[in-house]
Write a protein that holds these residues in place. Sequence first.
Motif, PDB file in Angstrom:
ATOM      1  N   CYS A  25      46.671  63.019  39.018  1.00 52.59           N
ATOM      2  CA  CYS A  25      45.278  62.834  39.442  1.00 52.59           C
ATOM      3  C   CYS A  25      44.312  63.444  38.431  1.00 52.59           C
ATOM      4  O   CYS A  25      44.544  64.549  37.929  1.00 52.59           O
ATOM      5  N   VAL A  26      43.234  62.730  38.170  1.00 48.97           N
ATOM      6  CA  VAL A  26      42.272  63.172  37.155  1.00 48.97           C
ATOM      7  C   VAL A  26      41.567  64.472  37.564  1.00 48.97           C
ATOM      8  O   VAL A  26      41.102  65.214  36.708  1.00 48.97           O
ATOM      9  N   PHE A  27      41.527  64.757  38.870  1.00 48.70           N
ATOM     10  CA  PHE A  27      40.818  65.938  39.365  1.00 48.70           C
ATOM     11  C   PHE A  27      41.775  67.062  39.763  1.00 48.70           C
ATOM     12  O   PHE A  27      41.367  68.046  40.361  1.00 48.70           O
ATOM     13  N   CYS A  28      43.055  66.939  39.427  1.00 48.05           N
ATOM     14  CA  CYS A  28      44.062  67.880  39.940  1.00 48.05           C
ATOM     15  C   CYS A  28      43.782  69.317  39.502  1.00 48.05           C
ATOM     16  O   CYS A  28      43.447  69.574  38.346  1.00 48.05           O
ATOM     17  N   ILE A  29      43.980  70.233  40.435  1.00 46.79           N
ATOM     18  CA  ILE A  29      43.776  71.666  40.164  1.00 46.79           C
ATOM     19  C   ILE A  29      44.748  72.166  39.095  1.00 46.79           C
ATOM     20  O   ILE A  29      44.513  73.164  38.427  1.00 46.79           O
ATOM     21  N   ARG A  30      45.863  71.446  38.917  1.00 46.61           N
ATOM     22  CA  ARG A  30      46.832  71.840  37.880  1.00 46.61           C
ATOM     23  C   ARG A  30      46.203  71.778  36.482  1.00 46.61           C
ATOM     24  O   ARG A  30      46.673  72.424  35.561  1.00 46.61           O
ATOM     25  N   ASN A  31      45.163  70.948  36.353  1.00 43.76           N
ATOM     26  CA  ASN A  31      44.493  70.800  35.056  1.00 43.76           C
ATOM     27  C   ASN A  31      43.419  71.858  34.824  1.00 43.76           C
ATOM     28  O   ASN A  31      42.784  71.882  33.783  1.00 43.76           O
ATOM     29  N   ASN A 126      42.006  60.098  48.929  1.00 47.59           N
ATOM     30  CA  ASN A 126      41.319  60.047  47.631  1.00 47.59           C
ATOM     31  C   ASN A 126      40.613  58.755  47.250  1.00 47.59           C
ATOM     32  O   ASN A 126      39.886  58.731  46.262  1.00 47.59           O
ATOM     33  N   ALA A 127      40.792  57.683  47.981  1.00 47.61           N
ATOM     34  CA  ALA A 127      40.090  56.439  47.643  1.00 47.61           C
ATOM     35  C   ALA A 127      40.137  55.479  48.822  1.00 47.61           C
ATOM     36  O   ALA A 127      41.061  55.516  49.627  1.00 47.61           O
ATOM     37  N   ALA A 128      39.132  54.607  48.890  1.00 53.19           N
ATOM     38  CA  ALA A 128      39.061  53.633  49.977  1.00 53.19           C
ATOM     39  C   ALA A 128      39.680  52.292  49.592  1.00 53.19           C
ATOM     40  O   ALA A 128      39.715  51.370  50.385  1.00 53.19           O
ATOM     41  N   ASP A 129      40.170  52.181  48.357  1.00 57.19           N
ATOM     42  CA  ASP A 129      40.806  50.929  47.929  1.00 57.19           C
ATOM     43  C   ASP A 129      41.841  51.223  46.849  1.00 57.19           C
ATOM     44  O   ASP A 129      41.806  52.277  46.200  1.00 57.19           O
ATOM     45  N   ALA A 130      42.749  50.283  46.656  1.00 57.51           N
ATOM     46  CA  ALA A 130      43.883  50.478  45.754  1.00 57.51           C
ATOM     47  C   ALA A 130      43.454  50.655  44.300  1.00 57.51           C
ATOM     48  O   ALA A 130      44.001  51.500  43.577  1.00 57.51           O
ATOM     49  N   ALA A 131      42.476  49.884  43.853  1.00 56.65           N
ATOM     50  CA  ALA A 131      42.058  49.955  42.445  1.00 56.65           C
ATOM     51  C   ALA A 131      41.512  51.332  42.101  1.00 56.65           C
ATOM     52  O   ALA A 131      41.852  51.914  41.058  1.00 56.65           O
ATOM     53  N   THR A 132      40.673  51.877  42.999  1.00 59.04           N
ATOM     54  CA  THR A 132      40.113  53.211  42.761  1.00 59.04           C
ATOM     55  C   THR A 132      41.216  54.258  42.802  1.00 59.04           C
ATOM     56  O   THR A 132      41.261  55.177  41.974  1.00 59.04           O
ATOM     57  N   TYR A 133      42.127  54.118  43.759  1.00 55.85           N
ATOM     58  CA  TYR A 133      43.245  55.065  43.869  1.00 55.85           C
ATOM     59  C   TYR A 133      44.073  55.067  42.592  1.00 55.85           C
ATOM     60  O   TYR A 133      44.399  56.126  42.042  1.00 55.85           O
ATOM     61  N   ASP A 134      44.406  53.873  42.099  1.00 57.84           N
ATOM     62  CA  ASP A 134      45.219  53.777  40.877  1.00 57.84           C
ATOM     63  C   ASP A 134      44.517  54.435  39.703  1.00 57.84           C
ATOM     64  O   ASP A 134      45.144  55.129  38.895  1.00 57.84           O
ATOM     65  N   ARG A 135      43.213  54.250  39.620  1.00 58.78           N
ATOM     66  CA  ARG A 135      42.446  54.814  38.502  1.00 58.78           C
ATOM     67  C   ARG A 135      42.394  56.343  38.584  1.00 58.78           C
ATOM     68  O   ARG A 135      42.532  57.030  37.575  1.00 58.78           O
ATOM     69  N   LEU A 136      42.219  56.873  39.800  1.00 60.57           N
ATOM     70  CA  LEU A 136      42.073  58.315  39.968  1.00 60.57           C
ATOM     71  C   LEU A 136      43.402  59.063  40.000  1.00 60.57           C
ATOM     72  O   LEU A 136      43.503  60.183  39.508  1.00 60.57           O
ATOM     73  N   CYS A 137      44.416  58.450  40.606  1.00 62.72           N
ATOM     74  CA  CYS A 137      45.649  59.186  40.904  1.00 62.72           C
ATOM     75  C   CYS A 137      46.812  58.881  39.963  1.00 62.72           C
ATOM     76  O   CYS A 137      47.765  59.645  39.901  1.00 62.72           O
ATOM     77  N   SER A 166      42.279  63.756  53.213  1.00 62.47           N
ATOM     78  CA  SER A 166      41.300  64.451  52.381  1.00 62.47           C
ATOM     79  C   SER A 166      40.923  63.595  51.181  1.00 62.47           C
ATOM     80  O   SER A 166      41.710  62.775  50.711  1.00 62.47           O
ATOM     81  N   VAL A 167      39.709  63.812  50.724  1.00 65.80           N
ATOM     82  CA  VAL A 167      39.174  63.102  49.569  1.00 65.80           C
ATOM     83  C   VAL A 167      38.448  64.131  48.712  1.00 65.80           C
ATOM     84  O   VAL A 167      37.733  64.983  49.234  1.00 65.80           O
ATOM     85  N   VAL A 168      38.639  64.052  47.407  1.00 61.29           N
ATOM     86  CA  VAL A 168      37.931  64.954  46.497  1.00 61.29           C
ATOM     87  C   VAL A 168      36.590  64.327  46.121  1.00 61.29           C
ATOM     88  O   VAL A 168      36.525  63.151  45.747  1.00 61.29           O
ATOM     89  N   GLN A 169      35.544  65.115  46.272  1.00 61.00           N
ATOM     90  CA  GLN A 169      34.189  64.626  45.997  1.00 61.00           C
ATOM     91  C   GLN A 169      33.920  64.693  44.492  1.00 61.00           C
ATOM     92  O   GLN A 169      33.281  65.601  43.985  1.00 61.00           O
ATOM     93  N   ILE A 170      34.432  63.696  43.778  1.00 58.60           N
ATOM     94  CA  ILE A 170      34.234  63.640  42.327  1.00 58.60           C
ATOM     95  C   ILE A 170      32.819  63.134  42.037  1.00 58.60           C
ATOM     96  O   ILE A 170      32.152  62.590  42.922  1.00 58.60           O
ATOM     97  N   PRO A 171      32.324  63.294  40.797  1.00 56.70           N
ATOM     98  CA  PRO A 171      30.991  62.782  40.467  1.00 56.70           C
ATOM     99  C   PRO A 171      30.876  61.287  40.792  1.00 56.70           C
ATOM    100  O   PRO A 171      31.839  60.531  40.629  1.00 56.70           O
ATOM    101  N   ARG A 190      38.458  64.986  55.724  1.00 57.26           N
ATOM    102  CA  ARG A 190      37.935  66.205  55.099  1.00 57.26           C
ATOM    103  C   ARG A 190      37.562  65.882  53.662  1.00 57.26           C
ATOM    104  O   ARG A 190      38.383  65.346  52.900  1.00 57.26           O
ATOM    105  N   ILE A 191      36.323  66.174  53.290  1.00 62.13           N
ATOM    106  CA  ILE A 191      35.871  65.949  51.928  1.00 62.13           C
ATOM    107  C   ILE A 191      35.926  67.284  51.186  1.00 62.13           C
ATOM    108  O   ILE A 191      35.282  68.246  51.575  1.00 62.13           O
ATOM    109  N   ARG A 192      36.754  67.333  50.144  1.00 55.24           N
ATOM    110  CA  ARG A 192      36.966  68.571  49.390  1.00 55.24           C
ATOM    111  C   ARG A 192      36.048  68.592  48.181  1.00 55.24           C
ATOM    112  O   ARG A 192      35.800  67.564  47.562  1.00 55.24           O
ATOM    113  N   SER A 193      35.571  69.791  47.832  1.00 57.18           N
ATOM    114  CA  SER A 193      34.686  69.899  46.675  1.00 57.18           C
ATOM    115  C   SER A 193      35.469  69.719  45.380  1.00 57.18           C
ATOM    116  O   SER A 193      36.653  70.038  45.313  1.00 57.18           O
TER     117      SER A 193
END
Length: 197
Positions: A25-31, A126-137, A166-171, A190-193
């Motif tokens: 995931c592009v927003f992962c805390i591991r990064n 993390n996303a409401a559709d497959a395309a967004t999920y694939d791009r983010l995750c 849960s969903v991460v509130q990305i820009p 739950r919307i996570r910061s």
Amino acid sequence: MGEVYAYPIGDRLYLNITNRCPNRCVFCIRNNEEGVGYDLWLDREPSTAEVLAAAGDVGAYREVVFCGYGEPLLRWEVVVEVARALKARYGVPIRVNTNGLAEALLKERILPQLKGLVDTISISLNAADAATYDRLCQSSLGSEAYPALLRFIRESKVFIPRVVVSVVQIPDFDPESVRKLAEELGIELRIRSYMVE
């Protein structure tokens, strides 16, 4: 300092049992260099006995959460054994934080094994559709990931008393489409910061 298999944050104890994860995931805390204040990278995965020893007396905690730098349900047998032992001894509420893809990856039914042991499951939608999920995750499951995730969310309601997505509130994140999907699924949202480096 040795491996961190258990770490407290506030009145919860978190259990770190694997670093394996099928997503990048592009927003992962591991990064994020800061992480959560603990070095959760593991040289090896702990046994059930090692996790229980690290957890110790959990009676004072509000909740025990399986959540580390990986997907805990890839080691669902350890989750089940540890949860069973902690429930029997302390009666503590158990939560699992998951990306919802372990069943698809392992080609095993995991949710029935969690019944009666896990009180809350928090699933990264993390996303409401497959395309967004694939791009983010960026899942190793590719196009199979999102349908498998939705299937897992729906089935969780059969076995787990409380299901949260849960969903991460990305820009540029628009919460409305995700709220609508969560309502359709009949699931708490739950919307996570978003943590920036």
